[in-house]
Design a protein around this motif. Structure first.
Motif, PDB file in Angstrom:
ATOM      1  N   ASN A   1      -4.982   7.503  -0.748  1.00 30.67           N
ATOM      2  CA  ASN A   1      -4.860   8.943  -0.577  1.00 30.67           C
ATOM      3  C   ASN A   1      -5.128   9.267   0.895  1.00 30.67           C
ATOM      4  O   ASN A   1      -6.226   9.034   1.392  1.00 30.67           O
ATOM      5  CB  ASN A   1      -5.861   9.654  -1.490  1.00 30.67           C
ATOM      6  CG  ASN A   1      -5.719  11.155  -1.450  1.00 30.67           C
ATOM      7  OD1 ASN A   1      -5.557  11.751  -0.386  1.00 30.67           O
ATOM      8  ND2 ASN A   1      -5.784  11.769  -2.610  1.00 30.67           N
ATOM      9  N   VAL A   2      -4.105   9.774   1.592  1.00 32.79           N
ATOM     10  CA  VAL A   2      -4.215  10.005   3.038  1.00 32.79           C
ATOM     11  C   VAL A   2      -5.155  11.162   3.381  1.00 32.79           C
ATOM     12  O   VAL A   2      -5.693  11.213   4.481  1.00 32.79           O
ATOM     13  CB  VAL A   2      -2.836  10.230   3.705  1.00 32.79           C
ATOM     14  CG1 VAL A   2      -1.956   8.991   3.560  1.00 32.79           C
ATOM     15  CG2 VAL A   2      -2.134  11.458   3.143  1.00 32.79           C
ATOM     16  N   ASP A   3      -5.360  12.080   2.434  1.00 38.23           N
ATOM     17  CA  ASP A   3      -6.285  13.190   2.683  1.00 38.23           C
ATOM     18  C   ASP A   3      -7.734  12.724   2.633  1.00 38.23           C
ATOM     19  O   ASP A   3      -8.581  13.188   3.385  1.00 38.23           O
ATOM     20  CB  ASP A   3      -6.066  14.326   1.672  1.00 38.23           C
ATOM     21  CG  ASP A   3      -4.742  15.047   1.892  1.00 38.23           C
ATOM     22  OD1 ASP A   3      -4.229  15.014   3.032  1.00 38.23           O
ATOM     23  OD2 ASP A   3      -4.221  15.628   0.931  1.00 38.23           O
TER      24      ASP A   3
ATOM     25  N   VAL B   1       1.181   6.331  10.105  1.00 37.09           N
ATOM     26  CA  VAL B   1       1.808   6.894   8.912  1.00 37.09           C
ATOM     27  C   VAL B   1       1.873   8.399   9.114  1.00 37.09           C
ATOM     28  O   VAL B   1       0.855   9.080   9.077  1.00 37.09           O
ATOM     29  CB  VAL B   1       1.005   6.541   7.637  1.00 37.09           C
ATOM     30  CG1 VAL B   1       1.577   7.261   6.422  1.00 37.09           C
ATOM     31  CG2 VAL B   1       1.006   5.036   7.402  1.00 37.09           C
ATOM     32  N   THR B   2       3.070   8.917   9.379  1.00 35.35           N
ATOM     33  CA  THR B   2       3.217  10.347   9.663  1.00 35.35           C
ATOM     34  C   THR B   2       3.896  11.088   8.525  1.00 35.35           C
ATOM     35  O   THR B   2       3.710  12.287   8.368  1.00 35.35           O
ATOM     36  CB  THR B   2       4.013  10.566  10.966  1.00 35.35           C
ATOM     37  OG1 THR B   2       5.250   9.859  10.868  1.00 35.35           O
ATOM     38  CG2 THR B   2       3.229  10.072  12.167  1.00 35.35           C
ATOM     39  N   GLY B   3       4.696  10.413   7.730  1.00 34.91           N
ATOM     40  CA  GLY B   3       5.352  11.036   6.587  1.00 34.91           C
ATOM     41  C   GLY B   3       4.954  10.295   5.327  1.00 34.91           C
ATOM     42  O   GLY B   3       4.715   9.096   5.358  1.00 34.91           O
ATOM     43  N   ILE B   4       4.844  11.032   4.228  1.00 39.33           N
ATOM     44  CA  ILE B   4       4.527  10.367   2.967  1.00 39.33           C
ATOM     45  C   ILE B   4       5.568  10.782   1.932  1.00 39.33           C
ATOM     46  O   ILE B   4       6.140  11.856   2.043  1.00 39.33           O
ATOM     47  CB  ILE B   4       3.085  10.677   2.482  1.00 39.33           C
ATOM     48  CG1 ILE B   4       2.842  12.181   2.424  1.00 39.33           C
ATOM     49  CG2 ILE B   4       2.066   9.971   3.324  1.00 39.33           C
ATOM     50  CD1 ILE B   4       1.531  12.574   1.804  1.00 39.33           C
ATOM     51  N   PRO B   5       5.853   9.942   0.959  1.00 40.69           N
ATOM     52  CA  PRO B   5       5.216   8.634   0.790  1.00 40.69           C
ATOM     53  C   PRO B   5       5.686   7.619   1.839  1.00 40.69           C
ATOM     54  O   PRO B   5       6.852   7.597   2.206  1.00 40.69           O
ATOM     55  CB  PRO B   5       5.669   8.197  -0.608  1.00 40.69           C
ATOM     56  CG  PRO B   5       6.983   8.897  -0.824  1.00 40.69           C
ATOM     57  CD  PRO B   5       6.858  10.207  -0.079  1.00 40.69           C
ATOM     58  N   THR B   6       4.746   6.815   2.289  1.00 42.62           N
ATOM     59  CA  THR B   6       5.060   5.641   3.090  1.00 42.62           C
ATOM     60  C   THR B   6       4.518   4.440   2.324  1.00 42.62           C
ATOM     61  O   THR B   6       3.376   4.452   1.881  1.00 42.62           O
ATOM     62  CB  THR B   6       4.420   5.706   4.492  1.00 42.62           C
ATOM     63  OG1 THR B   6       5.074   6.729   5.249  1.00 42.62           O
ATOM     64  CG2 THR B   6       4.567   4.376   5.236  1.00 42.62           C
ATOM     65  N   ILE B   7       5.365   3.443   2.170  1.00 45.15           N
ATOM     66  CA  ILE B   7       4.971   2.217   1.475  1.00 45.15           C
ATOM     67  C   ILE B   7       5.003   1.098   2.500  1.00 45.15           C
ATOM     68  O   ILE B   7       6.057   0.803   3.062  1.00 45.15           O
ATOM     69  CB  ILE B   7       5.938   1.917   0.307  1.00 45.15           C
ATOM     70  CG1 ILE B   7       5.902   3.062  -0.715  1.00 45.15           C
ATOM     71  CG2 ILE B   7       5.604   0.576  -0.333  1.00 45.15           C
ATOM     72  CD1 ILE B   7       7.070   3.066  -1.670  1.00 45.15           C
TER      73      ILE B   7
ATOM     74  N   VAL C   1       0.855  -1.190   0.000  1.00 48.33           N
ATOM     75  CA  VAL C   1       0.000   0.000   0.000  1.00 48.33           C
ATOM     76  C   VAL C   1       0.890   1.238   0.000  1.00 48.33           C
ATOM     77  O   VAL C   1       1.724   1.415   0.883  1.00 48.33           O
ATOM     78  CB  VAL C   1      -0.955   0.032   1.215  1.00 48.33           C
ATOM     79  CG1 VAL C   1      -1.830   1.289   1.165  1.00 48.33           C
ATOM     80  CG2 VAL C   1      -1.838  -1.218   1.253  1.00 48.33           C
ATOM     81  N   ASP C   2       0.697   2.056  -1.028  1.00 51.54           N
ATOM     82  CA  ASP C   2       1.422   3.318  -1.165  1.00 51.54           C
ATOM     83  C   ASP C   2       0.538   4.421  -0.579  1.00 51.54           C
ATOM     84  O   ASP C   2      -0.498   4.751  -1.144  1.00 51.54           O
ATOM     85  CB  ASP C   2       1.704   3.580  -2.653  1.00 51.54           C
ATOM     86  CG  ASP C   2       2.307   4.943  -2.925  1.00 51.54           C
ATOM     87  OD1 ASP C   2       2.930   5.517  -2.007  1.00 51.54           O
ATOM     88  OD2 ASP C   2       2.172   5.428  -4.070  1.00 51.54           O
ATOM     89  N   PHE C   3       0.930   4.950   0.583  1.00 56.38           N
ATOM     90  CA  PHE C   3       0.201   6.058   1.199  1.00 56.38           C
ATOM     91  C   PHE C   3       0.733   7.344   0.582  1.00 56.38           C
ATOM     92  O   PHE C   3       1.934   7.625   0.655  1.00 56.38           O
ATOM     93  CB  PHE C   3       0.409   6.058   2.718  1.00 56.38           C
ATOM     94  CG  PHE C   3      -0.220   4.885   3.402  1.00 56.38           C
ATOM     95  CD1 PHE C   3      -1.555   4.914   3.776  1.00 56.38           C
ATOM     96  CD2 PHE C   3       0.515   3.741   3.674  1.00 56.38           C
ATOM     97  CE1 PHE C   3      -2.147   3.827   4.417  1.00 56.38           C
ATOM     98  CE2 PHE C   3      -0.059   2.652   4.318  1.00 56.38           C
ATOM     99  CZ  PHE C   3      -1.398   2.697   4.689  1.00 56.38           C
ATOM    100  N   TRP C   4      -0.167   8.145  -0.015  1.00 63.60           N
ATOM    101  CA  TRP C   4       0.254   9.314  -0.773  1.00 63.60           C
ATOM    102  C   TRP C   4      -0.773  10.439  -0.625  1.00 63.60           C
ATOM    103  O   TRP C   4      -1.841  10.242  -0.039  1.00 63.60           O
ATOM    104  CB  TRP C   4       0.425   8.958  -2.247  1.00 63.60           C
ATOM    105  CG  TRP C   4      -0.902   8.702  -2.918  1.00 63.60           C
ATOM    106  CD1 TRP C   4      -1.693   7.599  -2.764  1.00 63.60           C
ATOM    107  CD2 TRP C   4      -1.611   9.571  -3.785  1.00 63.60           C
ATOM    108  NE1 TRP C   4      -2.837   7.737  -3.499  1.00 63.60           N
ATOM    109  CE2 TRP C   4      -2.816   8.942  -4.138  1.00 63.60           C
ATOM    110  CE3 TRP C   4      -1.335  10.842  -4.309  1.00 63.60           C
ATOM    111  CZ2 TRP C   4      -3.751   9.524  -4.989  1.00 63.60           C
ATOM    112  CZ3 TRP C   4      -2.272  11.411  -5.160  1.00 63.60           C
ATOM    113  CH2 TRP C   4      -3.465  10.750  -5.497  1.00 63.60           C
ATOM    114  N   ALA C   5      -0.446  11.613  -1.181  1.00 62.49           N
ATOM    115  CA  ALA C   5      -1.374  12.739  -1.268  1.00 62.49           C
ATOM    116  C   ALA C   5      -1.087  13.521  -2.545  1.00 62.49           C
ATOM    117  O   ALA C   5       0.037  13.503  -3.050  1.00 62.49           O
ATOM    118  CB  ALA C   5      -1.238  13.642  -0.056  1.00 62.49           C
TER     119      ALA C   5
END
Length: 106
Positions: free
Chosen positions: A56-58, A69-75, A22-26
């Motif tokens: 999409n973290v937003d 997950v505090t920083g992105i991108p987090t994979i 899972v790619d956490f992104w914005a």
């Protein structure tokens, strides 16, 4: 890469038979945009061994918060309902392939 939402996370990720990345992104995240085409490329080559999804973290704040997950991108790579690998920050393709080797070369 397909997207996953907070509502689908349990079914699509935690209950999956195979590992799930899972790619956490914005939308506003520059490094996220750098890593996205690399992940698409890896998914095209290794999608049979590991499922690739993005979140999409937003739009989906619950799941990233519950996994700190505090920083992105987090994979994150999930296997058997647990996080088995976490990669924070953009990486070049060779580094990502190396980090994911346990799952894509299995």
């Amino acid at each position: 890469m397909d997207s996953v939402t907070d509502a689908e996370f349990d079914t699509q990720v935690l209950k999956s038979d195979k590992p799930v990345l899972v790619d956490f992104w914005a939308e506003w995240c520059g490094p996220c945009k750098q890593v996205a085409p690399i992940l698409d490329e890896i998914a095209g080559q290794h999608g049979d061994k590991i499922t690739f999804l993005k979140m999409n973290v937003d739009e989906n704040p619950v799941t990233p918060s519950s996994y700190r997950v505090t920083g992105i991108p987090t994979i994150n790579v999930y296997q058997g309902g647990e996080v088995v690998k976490s990669i924070v920050g953009a990486r070049p393709k060779a580094a990502l392939l190396n980090e994911l080797s346990d799952y894509i070369n299995a």
